[in-house]
Design an enzyme around this catalytic site. Sequence first.
Site, mmCIF file in Angstrom:
data_model
loop_
_atom_site.group_PDB
_atom_site.id
_atom_site.type_symbol
_atom_site.label_atom_id
_atom_site.label_comp_id
_atom_site.label_asym_id
_atom_site.label_seq_id
_atom_site.Cartn_x
_atom_site.Cartn_y
_atom_site.Cartn_z
ATOM 1 N N HIS A 51 73.044 -12.490 31.698
ATOM 2 C CA HIS A 51 72.611 -13.235 30.517
ATOM 3 C C HIS A 51 73.795 -13.982 29.898
ATOM 4 C CE1 HIS A 51 70.470 -14.156 26.813
ATOM 5 N NE2 HIS A 51 71.477 -13.654 26.126
ATOM 6 N N ASP A 66 63.589 -11.356 19.616
ATOM 7 C CA ASP A 66 64.694 -12.080 18.981
ATOM 8 C C ASP A 66 64.343 -13.564 18.982
ATOM 9 O OD1 ASP A 66 67.144 -12.983 18.091
ATOM 10 O OD2 ASP A 66 68.122 -12.774 20.040
#
Length: 201
Positions: free
Chosen positions: A64, A144
């Site tokens: 990520h 998120d």
Amino acid sequence: MLGFVENAAEARPIADAIVAAHASKKLPARFDGHLVVQPLADVKLQAPLPRPPSMRDGYAFRQHVETARRNRGLEMIPEFDQFPVFYFTNHGGVVGPGDVPVRPLHLEKLDFELEAAVVVGRGGKNLTVSQADDAIFGLTIMNDWSARALQMEEMKLNLGPAKGKDFATSLGPWLVTVDELAAKAKKTDKGASGTSRCGRA
């Protein structure tokens, strides 16, 4: 709920006794004039921790981080492996299941990342790995939210994230304790080995 988490050593045995009494149908239908059990269809679920005292969103997965840096034209850096990196997200912007409040500017490249939120029950600072594990109360689902167009403009100033990230963070609907997850994982492992039958988590 926050008080329950912070005082789990005293509160959890009482809660377990209430759950056991409900399972054995020993709870009264009403207590102090109120229904003891409410059907799920009759209630609106809120975030399990609507106002946590602090929220931190951290880099956890190398892939990520590499992707995020590559999208900004940056190489991966060795510091990722040397210490945990996080930012303080807006703990006052927590929402539960359902609609998320947004402004028109947020809708330009509105995005979310499905994450696991670790709820810390006991305080601590600069903990060892084993101490950190012992401090975990449980986990919940976290979405998120990001207004990517706004975020990308803000991050050009090398400070933030700011308004591109602070408008909402979804938590819940369930907060599952570590021991519940461990018990479920143990049952699942037995089912996989053929020694016991158990539904998958």
